[in-house]
Design a protein around this motif. Structure first.
Motif, mmCIF file in Angstrom:
data_model
loop_
_atom_site.group_PDB
_atom_site.id
_atom_site.type_symbol
_atom_site.label_atom_id
_atom_site.label_comp_id
_atom_site.label_asym_id
_atom_site.label_seq_id
_atom_site.Cartn_x
_atom_site.Cartn_y
_atom_site.Cartn_z
ATOM 1 N N HIS A 1 0.832 -1.210 0.000
ATOM 2 C CA HIS A 1 0.000 0.000 0.000
ATOM 3 C C HIS A 1 0.866 1.260 0.000
ATOM 4 C CE1 HIS A 1 -4.136 -1.593 0.764
ATOM 5 N NE2 HIS A 1 -3.408 -2.649 1.083
ATOM 6 N N ARG A 2 1.930 1.276 0.778
ATOM 7 C CA ARG A 2 2.819 2.441 0.836
ATOM 8 C C ARG A 2 3.503 2.652 -0.511
ATOM 9 N NH1 ARG A 2 0.908 5.720 3.068
ATOM 10 N NH2 ARG A 2 -0.801 4.357 3.101
ATOM 11 N N SER A 39 2.838 5.964 -2.840
ATOM 12 C CA SER A 39 3.925 6.882 -3.191
ATOM 13 C C SER A 39 4.227 6.880 -4.682
ATOM 14 C CB SER A 39 5.183 6.526 -2.399
ATOM 15 O OG SER A 39 5.673 5.251 -2.788
#
Length: 88
Positions: free
Chosen positions: A78-79, A83
């Motif tokens: 998810h990160r 990003s």
């Protein structure tokens, strides 16, 4: 052959539970990606567990730790998607 089948089943179930615990619009979907998520989570949990001395070198992570590892992998996924490093 039985060991490989067991890894696939546990990986799939751990991946399903991880996707249920950490929902998101960019979750990997499908049988194969869910299974890979669970298996990678199990490898992560085994690596960390052996590094801190919780598991001996010939032990692997159990089902609960595999699920926790899959949640961590999903969080990292998810990160990276958020990003823009990878396209989900």
């Amino acid at each position: 052959m039985g060991g490989l089948l067991w890894i696939i089943v546990v990986g799939f179930v751990a991946g399903l539970i991880a996707r249920w615990l950490a929902p998101g619009p960019n979750n990997p979907s499908g049988f194969i990606l869910t299974t890979i998520l669970g298996i990678v989570g199990a490898f992560l949990a085994t690596f960390v567990g052996q590094a801190i001395g919780h598991y001996s070198p010939d032990q692997g992570a159990g089902f609960i730790m595999a699920t926790i590892g899959a949640v961590v992998v999903l969080f990292i996924w998810h990160r990276l998607v958020a990003s823009g490093v990878i396209k989900g």
